[in-house]
Motif scaffolding. Structure first.
Motif, PDB file in Angstrom:
ATOM      1  N   ALA A  28       0.856  -1.187   0.000  1.00  0.00           N
ATOM      2  CA  ALA A  28       0.000   0.000   0.000  1.00  0.00           C
ATOM      3  C   ALA A  28       0.891   1.237   0.000  1.00  0.00           C
ATOM      4  CB  ALA A  28      -0.902  -0.002   1.235  1.00  0.00           C
ATOM      5  N   ASP A  29       0.596   2.149  -0.896  1.00  0.00           N
ATOM      6  CA  ASP A  29       1.381   3.380  -0.988  1.00  0.00           C
ATOM      7  C   ASP A  29       0.780   4.429  -0.055  1.00  0.00           C
ATOM      8  OD1 ASP A  29       2.963   5.489  -1.647  1.00  0.00           O
ATOM      9  OD2 ASP A  29       2.183   5.748  -3.686  1.00  0.00           O
ATOM     10  N   LEU A  30       1.435   4.659   1.081  1.00  0.00           N
ATOM     11  CA  LEU A  30       0.932   5.597   2.083  1.00  0.00           C
ATOM     12  C   LEU A  30       1.615   6.954   2.002  1.00  0.00           C
ATOM     13  CD1 LEU A  30       0.777   3.143   5.121  1.00  0.00           C
ATOM     14  CD2 LEU A  30      -1.055   3.748   3.529  1.00  0.00           C
ATOM     15  N   GLU A  31       2.522   7.111   1.061  1.00  0.00           N
ATOM     16  CA  GLU A  31       3.283   8.354   0.935  1.00  0.00           C
ATOM     17  C   GLU A  31       2.351   9.550   0.773  1.00  0.00           C
ATOM     18  OE1 GLU A  31       6.677  10.586   0.995  1.00  0.00           O
ATOM     19  OE2 GLU A  31       6.571   8.406   1.172  1.00  0.00           O
ATOM     20  N   GLY A  32       2.474  10.508   1.694  1.00  0.00           N
ATOM     21  CA  GLY A  32       1.696  11.739   1.617  1.00  0.00           C
ATOM     22  C   GLY A  32       0.248  11.614   2.023  1.00  0.00           C
ATOM     23  N   ARG A  33      -0.179  10.432   2.452  1.00  0.00           N
ATOM     24  CA  ARG A  33      -1.591  10.222   2.777  1.00  0.00           C
ATOM     25  C   ARG A  33      -1.908  10.355   4.264  1.00  0.00           C
ATOM     26  NH1 ARG A  33      -4.909   7.168  -0.989  1.00  0.00           N
ATOM     27  NH2 ARG A  33      -3.817   6.725  -2.938  1.00  0.00           N
TER      28      ARG A  33
ATOM     29  N   TYR B   4     -12.000   2.266   6.913  1.00  0.00           N
ATOM     30  CA  TYR B   4     -11.397   1.462   5.853  1.00  0.00           C
ATOM     31  C   TYR B   4     -12.199   1.578   4.557  1.00  0.00           C
ATOM     32  CZ  TYR B   4      -8.438  -2.436   4.238  1.00  0.00           C
ATOM     33  OH  TYR B   4      -7.519  -3.218   3.580  1.00  0.00           O
ATOM     34  N   ALA B   5     -13.520   1.550   4.699  1.00  0.00           N
ATOM     35  CA  ALA B   5     -14.388   1.660   3.526  1.00  0.00           C
ATOM     36  C   ALA B   5     -14.352   3.071   2.943  1.00  0.00           C
ATOM     37  CB  ALA B   5     -15.819   1.287   3.901  1.00  0.00           C
ATOM     38  N   LEU B   6     -14.319   4.071   3.821  1.00  0.00           N
ATOM     39  CA  LEU B   6     -14.312   5.460   3.370  1.00  0.00           C
ATOM     40  C   LEU B   6     -13.069   5.775   2.544  1.00  0.00           C
ATOM     41  CD1 LEU B   6     -15.638   8.290   3.519  1.00  0.00           C
ATOM     42  CD2 LEU B   6     -14.311   8.680   5.602  1.00  0.00           C
ATOM     43  N   GLY B   7     -11.915   5.331   3.036  1.00  0.00           N
ATOM     44  CA  GLY B   7     -10.679   5.580   2.298  1.00  0.00           C
ATOM     45  C   GLY B   7     -10.512   4.668   1.101  1.00  0.00           C
ATOM     46  N   GLY B   8     -11.229   3.535   1.113  1.00  0.00           N
ATOM     47  CA  GLY B   8     -11.066   2.547   0.053  1.00  0.00           C
ATOM     48  C   GLY B   8     -12.162   2.550  -0.977  1.00  0.00           C
ATOM     49  N   MET B   9     -12.702   3.715  -1.260  1.00  0.00           N
ATOM     50  CA  MET B   9     -13.713   3.801  -2.310  1.00  0.00           C
ATOM     51  C   MET B   9     -13.144   3.242  -3.617  1.00  0.00           C
ATOM     52  SD  MET B   9     -16.475   5.178  -1.109  1.00  0.00           S
ATOM     53  CE  MET B   9     -17.061   6.204   0.268  1.00  0.00           C
TER      54      MET B   9
ATOM     55  N   GLY C 191      -5.698   3.911  -0.019  1.00  0.00           N
ATOM     56  CA  GLY C 191      -6.562   4.883   0.641  1.00  0.00           C
ATOM     57  C   GLY C 191      -7.247   4.282   1.851  1.00  0.00           C
ATOM     58  N   ALA C 192      -7.659   3.013   1.745  1.00  0.00           N
ATOM     59  CA  ALA C 192      -8.299   2.334   2.869  1.00  0.00           C
ATOM     60  C   ALA C 192      -7.344   2.246   4.050  1.00  0.00           C
ATOM     61  CB  ALA C 192      -8.756   0.938   2.444  1.00  0.00           C
ATOM     62  N   ALA C 193      -6.102   1.840   3.763  1.00  0.00           N
ATOM     63  CA  ALA C 193      -5.096   1.713   4.817  1.00  0.00           C
ATOM     64  C   ALA C 193      -4.817   3.058   5.471  1.00  0.00           C
ATOM     65  CB  ALA C 193      -3.810   1.128   4.243  1.00  0.00           C
ATOM     66  N   ALA C 194      -4.682   4.094   4.659  1.00  0.00           N
ATOM     67  CA  ALA C 194      -4.359   5.418   5.188  1.00  0.00           C
ATOM     68  C   ALA C 194      -5.456   5.940   6.104  1.00  0.00           C
ATOM     69  CB  ALA C 194      -4.116   6.397   4.044  1.00  0.00           C
ATOM     70  N   CYS C 195      -6.720   5.791   5.689  1.00  0.00           N
ATOM     71  CA  CYS C 195      -7.817   6.298   6.502  1.00  0.00           C
ATOM     72  C   CYS C 195      -7.952   5.490   7.793  1.00  0.00           C
ATOM     73  CB  CYS C 195      -9.123   6.267   5.715  1.00  0.00           C
ATOM     74  SG  CYS C 195     -10.464   7.211   6.501  1.00  0.00           S
TER      75      CYS C 195
ATOM     76  N   GLY D 164     -10.024  12.827  -5.183  1.00  0.00           N
ATOM     77  CA  GLY D 164      -9.224  13.990  -4.818  1.00  0.00           C
ATOM     78  C   GLY D 164      -9.824  14.836  -3.727  1.00  0.00           C
ATOM     79  N   ARG D 165     -11.084  14.585  -3.387  1.00  0.00           N
ATOM     80  CA  ARG D 165     -11.712  15.338  -2.309  1.00  0.00           C
ATOM     81  C   ARG D 165     -11.344  14.727  -0.958  1.00  0.00           C
ATOM     82  NH1 ARG D 165     -17.958  15.480  -3.795  1.00  0.00           N
ATOM     83  NH2 ARG D 165     -17.510  13.240  -3.991  1.00  0.00           N
ATOM     84  N   SER D 166     -11.606  15.479   0.097  1.00  0.00           N
ATOM     85  CA  SER D 166     -11.362  14.993   1.461  1.00  0.00           C
ATOM     86  C   SER D 166     -12.687  14.886   2.202  1.00  0.00           C
ATOM     87  CB  SER D 166     -10.426  15.938   2.209  1.00  0.00           C
ATOM     88  OG  SER D 166      -9.141  15.939   1.620  1.00  0.00           O
ATOM     89  N   SER D 167     -12.844  13.835   2.972  1.00  0.00           N
ATOM     90  CA  SER D 167     -14.064  13.668   3.749  1.00  0.00           C
ATOM     91  C   SER D 167     -14.043  14.606   4.952  1.00  0.00           C
ATOM     92  CB  SER D 167     -14.184  12.219   4.232  1.00  0.00           C
ATOM     93  OG  SER D 167     -13.098  11.901   5.099  1.00  0.00           O
ATOM     94  N   ARG D 168     -15.201  14.878   5.502  1.00  0.00           N
ATOM     95  CA  ARG D 168     -15.287  15.715   6.694  1.00  0.00           C
ATOM     96  C   ARG D 168     -15.167  14.865   7.950  1.00  0.00           C
ATOM     97  NH1 ARG D 168     -20.054  20.261   6.096  1.00  0.00           N
ATOM     98  NH2 ARG D 168     -19.119  21.467   4.387  1.00  0.00           N
ATOM     99  N   PRO D 169     -14.594  15.396   9.033  1.00  0.00           N
ATOM    100  CA  PRO D 169     -14.556  14.652  10.299  1.00  0.00           C
ATOM    101  C   PRO D 169     -15.988  14.372  10.765  1.00  0.00           C
ATOM    102  CG  PRO D 169     -13.074  16.545  10.372  1.00  0.00           C
ATOM    103  CD  PRO D 169     -13.909  16.703   9.142  1.00  0.00           C
ATOM    104  N   HIS D 170     -16.228  13.176  11.260  1.00  0.00           N
ATOM    105  CA  HIS D 170     -17.552  12.821  11.745  1.00  0.00           C
ATOM    106  C   HIS D 170     -17.434  11.596  12.637  1.00  0.00           C
ATOM    107  CE1 HIS D 170     -16.871  10.201   8.276  1.00  0.00           C
ATOM    108  NE2 HIS D 170     -17.774   9.372   8.788  1.00  0.00           N
ATOM    109  N   HIS D 171     -18.500  11.269  13.347  1.00  0.00           N
ATOM    110  CA  HIS D 171     -18.506  10.088  14.201  1.00  0.00           C
ATOM    111  C   HIS D 171     -19.228   8.935  13.499  1.00  0.00           C
ATOM    112  CE1 HIS D 171     -17.438  13.055  17.273  1.00  0.00           C
ATOM    113  NE2 HIS D 171     -16.962  12.033  17.971  1.00  0.00           N
ATOM    114  N   SER D 172     -18.678   7.747  13.675  1.00  0.00           N
ATOM    115  CA  SER D 172     -19.280   6.561  13.070  1.00  0.00           C
ATOM    116  C   SER D 172     -18.608   5.320  13.655  1.00  0.00           C
ATOM    117  CB  SER D 172     -19.103   6.593  11.552  1.00  0.00           C
ATOM    118  OG  SER D 172     -19.809   5.522  10.942  1.00  0.00           O
TER     119      SER D 172
END
Length: 437
Positions: A34-39, A129-134, A140-144, A115-123
């Motif tokens: 998984a490429d986590l560079e800059g994420r 994992y799902a949010l970052g791994g769209m 992205g899944a790993a980073a989130c 390229g967009r960023s999600s908003r902070p929220h509770h869940s």
């Protein structure tokens, strides 16, 4: 699918047996990175214990090769389990902490495929994992997931590992199954599992169903399932180690493990796994601890929420602080403390909120956060004098209540005091960092 983590640990140990030539290159080429560079961003927890390692492990709900048996139509990466494996700097002990997938936490901002960023929220924590791994983006899944775990635990994550259903099944089959001893017969249609009571060796689909079964066993909760999975993990690790002198079993096990494995780039290879194996292979069994972050049903604070759990403070904070500082956790002591204070939740804590920052409206904002976390806010107002430090003051007899509140307000100082009988006083200082929900 927590039980695969035993395979992760066992495979790391097995790698220490030495792999050469064609076999080495084949297994090495199986591992995805998984490429986590800059994420991960710059606002990450500091590493307080150089030499110690925190590895985030994910049991992925990927159905590749499974047909529709366990669901269909998934477009995001699905995480079934999250764990943090802490390996001590002296390599004399290790602790594996399960984070229930129904944990109600704050999901921080995460980058998405478009390229967009999600908003902070509770869940639920497994949403990260799902949010970052769209669209199936494992990086992205790993980073989130890493950002979420770091944000809620304060631990600096050094490495990442993920494995799917097929890999787990292959590892269990390679060691000819694992013995389990259910006390009652099992008939779980969702997990596609039917078993008689009593000790028996299981593998393949039955092993997968056993670690996934939830509603037909125990109290039906995710935390109950975690306990059963941890027992399975221990058995799988012992069975794998017993196969060290069986070349075919060793290869099949490692083939299944590496073929379904994704890691961060630094750990993506047989050699890095081998090096890690050499550093941990002498950890005695009695100093490898499996535990679950202390938690309780969120329904006790928010009656309408019957689906999630919240982490229990101050015990959860004490756990993560100990690991951050590389101090071995006493499981029995932690569980005893959590059980002793289990009856006390935010819904039983009354709070007066005072604004010591000089910023208008701050007390009302924090009061809303506290109410969302289940606390009873009885009054709000301004502090008599400005305050740099956030503090919790408690009347006589309410020290335990103060611990619950301070555990939800990171960095808050606690002291005896307060002016209202039966009510804690929370003074918001310039260092206030929010309320954990």
């Amino acid at each position: 699918m927590t039980a695969w983590t035993a395979g992760t640990l066992a495979a790391v140990l097995l790698a220490g047996g030495g792999i050469v030539g064609y076999v080495y290159h084949r297994l090495d080429g199986n591992i995805d990175a998984a490429d986590l560079e800059g994420r991960l961003g710059d606002n990450r927890p500091a590493s307080l214990s150089p030499g110690a390692k925190n590895i985030l492990v994910v049991g992925s709900d990927s159905r590749d090769g499974m047909g529709d048996k366990y669901g269909k139509g998934f477009t995001t990466m699905q995480s079934d389990t999250l764990m943090v494996v802490h390996i001590a700097a002296n390599r004399e002990w290790a602790t594996v902490v399960s984070l229930p997938r129904d944990s109600w936490v704050e999901i921080p901002t995460c980058q998405q495929d478009d390229g967009r960023s999600s908003r902070p929220h509770h869940s639920k924590i497994n949403e990260a994992y799902a949010l970052g791994g769209m669209n199936g983006d494992v990086s992205g899944a790993a980073a989130c997931a890493i950002r979420t775990v770091e944000h809620n635990t304060g631990l600096r994550i050094d490495h990442f590992m993920s494995m799917d259903f097929q890999g787990f099944k292959g590892m269990v089959d390679a060691v000819d199954g694992v013995e389990v001893c259910p006390e009652e017969a099992i008939d779980d249609k969702k997990a596609h599992l039917k078993m008689d009571a009593g000790c028996q060796t299981i593998k393949g689909e039955k092993a997968l169903g056993y670690v996934r079964a939830r509603y037909s066993l125990g109290d039906g909760s995710d935390t109950s399932r975690i306990g059963r999975q941890q027992e399975f993990m221990s058995s799988l690790a012992k069975k794998a180690q017993s196969k060290l002198n069986d070349p075919k079993a060793l290869f099949d096990f490692m083939e299944a493990f590496t073929s379904s494995l994704t890691t961060d780039r630094e750990l993506a290879g047989v050699r890095p796994l081998y090096d890690l194996a050499r550093s941990v292979q002498k950890i005695p069994a009695n100093r490898l601890t499996f535990l679950t972050v202390p938690n309780y049903p969120r329904e006790r604070d928010v009656p309408t929420d019957k689906a999630n759990v919240v982490w229990q403070y101050p015990q959860a904070e004490e756990l993560f602080t100990s690991l951050a500082e590389d101090r071995e956790v006493n499981k029995k002591k932690l569980e005893a403390a959590a059980e002793e204070s289990a009856a006390l939740t935010p819904s039983q804590v009354r709070v007066s909120v005072l604004n010591g920052t000089g910023t208008p409206g701050r007390a009302a904002e924090v009061a809303a956060q506290l109410r969302a976390a289940g606390f009873q806010v009885v009054t709000t107002g301004n502090a008599a004098v400005p305050s740099e430090r956030t503090t919790v003051e408690y009347p006589q007899g309410l020290r335990a209540h103060a611990s619950v509140l301070s555990g939800r307000v990171p960095g808050a100082a606690t002291a005896a005091g307060g002016t209202l009988p039966g009510v804690l006083t929370l003074t918001i200082g310039d260092d206030f960092r929010g309320v954990r929900s």
